[in-house]
Write a protein that holds these residues in place. Structure first.
Motif, PDB file in Angstrom:
ATOM      1  N   UNK A 136      -8.059  -2.213  16.287  1.00  0.00           N
ATOM      2  CA  UNK A 136      -7.616  -3.392  15.559  1.00  0.00           C
ATOM      3  C   UNK A 136      -8.077  -3.392  14.114  1.00  0.00           C
ATOM      4  N   UNK A 137      -7.352  -4.157  13.314  1.00  0.00           N
ATOM      5  CA  UNK A 137      -7.709  -4.372  11.907  1.00  0.00           C
ATOM      6  C   UNK A 137      -7.505  -5.855  11.627  1.00  0.00           C
ATOM      7  N   UNK A 138      -8.604  -6.573  11.425  1.00  0.00           N
ATOM      8  CA  UNK A 138      -8.523  -8.012  11.156  1.00  0.00           C
ATOM      9  C   UNK A 138      -9.053  -8.316   9.763  1.00  0.00           C
ATOM     10  N   UNK A 139      -8.237  -9.036   8.988  1.00  0.00           N
ATOM     11  CA  UNK A 139      -8.666  -9.491   7.682  1.00  0.00           C
ATOM     12  C   UNK A 139      -7.622 -10.421   7.098  1.00  0.00           C
ATOM     13  N   UNK A 140      -7.939 -11.009   5.963  1.00  0.00           N
ATOM     14  CA  UNK A 140      -6.964 -11.818   5.256  1.00  0.00           C
ATOM     15  C   UNK A 140      -5.914 -10.882   4.661  1.00  0.00           C
ATOM     16  N   UNK A 141      -4.659 -11.129   4.983  1.00  0.00           N
ATOM     17  CA  UNK A 141      -3.595 -10.261   4.478  1.00  0.00           C
ATOM     18  C   UNK A 141      -2.297 -11.035   4.395  1.00  0.00           C
ATOM     19  N   UNK A 142      -1.358 -10.497   3.636  1.00  0.00           N
ATOM     20  CA  UNK A 142      -0.011 -11.059   3.592  1.00  0.00           C
ATOM     21  C   UNK A 142       0.850 -10.340   4.610  1.00  0.00           C
ATOM     22  N   UNK A 143       1.921 -10.975   5.014  1.00  0.00           N
ATOM     23  CA  UNK A 143       2.841 -10.357   5.972  1.00  0.00           C
ATOM     24  C   UNK A 143       3.416  -9.060   5.407  1.00  0.00           C
ATOM     25  N   UNK A 144       3.615  -9.015   4.098  1.00  0.00           N
ATOM     26  CA  UNK A 144       4.182  -7.821   3.481  1.00  0.00           C
ATOM     27  C   UNK A 144       3.227  -6.632   3.517  1.00  0.00           C
ATOM     28  N   UNK A 145       1.952  -6.874   3.841  1.00  0.00           N
ATOM     29  CA  UNK A 145       0.969  -5.793   3.883  1.00  0.00           C
ATOM     30  C   UNK A 145       0.822  -5.177   5.277  1.00  0.00           C
ATOM     31  N   UNK A 146       1.581  -5.666   6.251  1.00  0.00           N
ATOM     32  CA  UNK A 146       1.461  -5.152   7.611  1.00  0.00           C
ATOM     33  C   UNK A 146       1.590  -3.633   7.656  1.00  0.00           C
ATOM     34  N   UNK A 147       2.584  -3.113   6.978  1.00  0.00           N
ATOM     35  CA  UNK A 147       2.842  -1.669   7.027  1.00  0.00           C
ATOM     36  C   UNK A 147       1.648  -0.858   6.583  1.00  0.00           C
ATOM     37  N   UNK A 148       0.996  -1.304   5.517  1.00  0.00           N
ATOM     38  CA  UNK A 148      -0.166  -0.579   4.984  1.00  0.00           C
ATOM     39  C   UNK A 148      -1.293  -0.519   6.009  1.00  0.00           C
ATOM     40  N   UNK A 149      -1.563  -1.657   6.642  1.00  0.00           N
ATOM     41  CA  UNK A 149      -2.682  -1.701   7.582  1.00  0.00           C
ATOM     42  C   UNK A 149      -2.344  -1.036   8.918  1.00  0.00           C
ATOM     43  N   UNK A 150      -1.085  -1.093   9.322  1.00  0.00           N
ATOM     44  CA  UNK A 150      -0.693  -0.351  10.523  1.00  0.00           C
ATOM     45  C   UNK A 150      -0.842   1.154  10.283  1.00  0.00           C
ATOM     46  N   UNK A 151      -0.492   1.595   9.084  1.00  0.00           N
ATOM     47  CA  UNK A 151      -0.645   3.020   8.759  1.00  0.00           C
ATOM     48  C   UNK A 151      -2.093   3.442   8.904  1.00  0.00           C
ATOM     49  N   UNK A 152      -3.014   2.588   8.435  1.00  0.00           N
ATOM     50  CA  UNK A 152      -4.438   2.901   8.544  1.00  0.00           C
ATOM     51  C   UNK A 152      -4.870   2.973  10.004  1.00  0.00           C
ATOM     52  N   UNK A 153      -4.322   2.099  10.843  1.00  0.00           N
ATOM     53  CA  UNK A 153      -4.654   2.141  12.273  1.00  0.00           C
ATOM     54  C   UNK A 153      -4.178   3.440  12.906  1.00  0.00           C
ATOM     55  N   UNK A 154      -2.939   3.830  12.600  1.00  0.00           N
ATOM     56  CA  UNK A 154      -2.400   5.044  13.211  1.00  0.00           C
ATOM     57  C   UNK A 154      -3.075   6.304  12.690  1.00  0.00           C
ATOM     58  N   UNK A 155      -3.639   6.241  11.488  1.00  0.00           N
ATOM     59  CA  UNK A 155      -4.411   7.378  10.983  1.00  0.00           C
ATOM     60  C   UNK A 155      -5.668   7.601  11.812  1.00  0.00           C
ATOM     61  N   UNK A 156      -6.156   6.543  12.450  1.00  0.00           N
ATOM     62  CA  UNK A 156      -7.351   6.664  13.284  1.00  0.00           C
ATOM     63  C   UNK A 156      -7.064   7.354  14.628  1.00  0.00           C
ATOM     64  N   UNK A 157      -5.815   7.332  15.058  1.00  0.00           N
ATOM     65  CA  UNK A 157      -5.469   7.839  16.397  1.00  0.00           C
ATOM     66  C   UNK A 157      -5.913   9.288  16.601  1.00  0.00           C
ATOM     67  N   UNK A 158      -5.491  10.233  15.740  1.00  0.00           N
ATOM     68  CA  UNK A 158      -5.933  11.614  15.964  1.00  0.00           C
ATOM     69  C   UNK A 158      -7.420  11.821  15.668  1.00  0.00           C
ATOM     70  N   UNK A 159      -7.938  11.065  14.695  1.00  0.00           N
ATOM     71  CA  UNK A 159      -9.347  11.233  14.333  1.00  0.00           C
ATOM     72  C   UNK A 159     -10.273  10.804  15.468  1.00  0.00           C
ATOM     73  N   UNK A 160      -9.894   9.754  16.174  1.00  0.00           N
ATOM     74  CA  UNK A 160     -10.752   9.194  17.212  1.00  0.00           C
ATOM     75  C   UNK A 160     -10.319   9.617  18.618  1.00  0.00           C
ATOM     76  N   UNK A 161      -9.255  10.452  18.658  1.00  0.00           N
ATOM     77  CA  UNK A 161      -8.784  11.006  19.931  1.00  0.00           C
ATOM     78  C   UNK A 161      -8.463   9.904  20.943  1.00  0.00           C
ATOM     79  N   UNK A 162      -7.681   8.935  20.471  1.00  0.00           N
ATOM     80  CA  UNK A 162      -7.214   7.885  21.365  1.00  0.00           C
ATOM     81  C   UNK A 162      -5.718   8.066  21.602  1.00  0.00           C
ATOM     82  N   UNK A 163      -5.234   7.489  22.689  1.00  0.00           N
ATOM     83  CA  UNK A 163      -3.838   7.643  23.077  1.00  0.00           C
ATOM     84  C   UNK A 163      -3.125   6.301  23.019  1.00  0.00           C
TER      85      UNK A 163
END
Length: 266
Positions: A136-163
């Motif tokens: 998860x990523x929780x913080x104050x954000x605008x709706x238009x920033x969803x894409x940026x923060x989702x990208x950061x979450x998905x970047x963690x997937x291979x690094x942290x070896x989660x499925x």
């Protein structure tokens, strides 16, 4: 020199506007007659006036236009123009969605004679929802920033070896919603509980499915709130959304589906 009247006629802008541009320092005449107060412009200023008009057509505010005219760095100028282009593209998409919604609304009204009938189409049920393991990523954000923060979450997937397990959503914590800045937590479901940031606990939820673009999601929320009040339930946690069908499924906004969950108790 060119008189303000001639300059106005050539550039197709009113004298009143030229006087205002002079007052705010956007385009000052090269000469003002001390006796008559008449303003005069140079031929070189024609190009600057035409640029101002073009930048206004691009949607820049006068303050932004003034900043652009003062900027001498090519990279900074290109960055400003790229940001404005992206803004216009978003606005175009929003306008196309609004036209589509309006068309469907008119057709529905012609068929039913009820201007509010579109709000009555939500099927709501109460069910026990399983626990969800998420990063998860929780913080104050605008709706238009969803894409940026989702990208950061998905970047963690291979690094942290989660499925990822296909669950993608957002939890809303603020009592009042502000599109530009709200306390929002973006979530991506994962199979590995031990590697999750948190577990969204299992529990009773009032649930409905919203079909269509995200801009009309408030209709689903309103339907849920009304149903909860009418059926003797109260809120028991923060509402959240799960995006089951979206643009990444190569679907048009009219075919997107979002599950909306309200934790409740009797």
């Amino acid at each position: 020199m060119i008189s303000i009247g001639e300059f106005s006629k050539i550039c197709k802008v009113t004298v009143k506007t030229l006087r205002y541009y002079d007052r705010i320092g956007l385009l000052k005449p090269v000469h003002v007659d001390d006796m008559t107060g008449y303003r005069y412009y140079s031929r070189e200023q024609l190009e600057k006036m035409l640029l101002i008009q073009r930048l206004k057509r691009y949607g820049f505010s006068l303050e932004e236009v003034r900043d652009i005219l003062r900027c001498t760095e090519q990279g900074a100028l290109l960055s400003k123009m790229l940001q404005q282009k992206e803004k216009l593209v978003r606005e175009k998409k929003d306008m196309e969605l609004a036209i589509g919604e309006l068309t469907a609304h008119m057709q529905n009204y012609e068929r039913t004679g009820d201007l509010m009938d579109y709000q009555k189409g939500y099927r709501i049920e109460v069910k026990e929802v399983p626990a969800r393991n998420v990063i998860a990523c929780r913080q104050k954000m605008s709706v238009d920033e969803f894409g940026k923060y989702y990208s950061a979450l998905y970047e963690r997937v291979p690094k942290e070896h989660v499925t990822p397990n296909g669950v993608v959503g957002a939890v809303y914590y603020d009592k009042e919603f502000d599109r530009e800045c709200s306390d929002i937590e973006l979530i991506v479901g994962v199979r590995e509980k031990e590697k999750a940031d948190k577990v969204i606990k299992a529990g009773l939820c009032a649930v409905t499915v919203h079909k269509g673009p995200y801009s009309s999601l408030p209709e689903a929320y309103a339907a849920l709130v009304e149903w909860i009040a009418e059926n003797g339930y109260t809120w028991n946690g923060e509402p959240y959304e799960i995006y089951t069908k979206n643009q990444f499924d190569s679907l048009s906004p009219e075919d997107w589906e979002t599950e909306v969950y309200f934790p409740v108790k009797k």
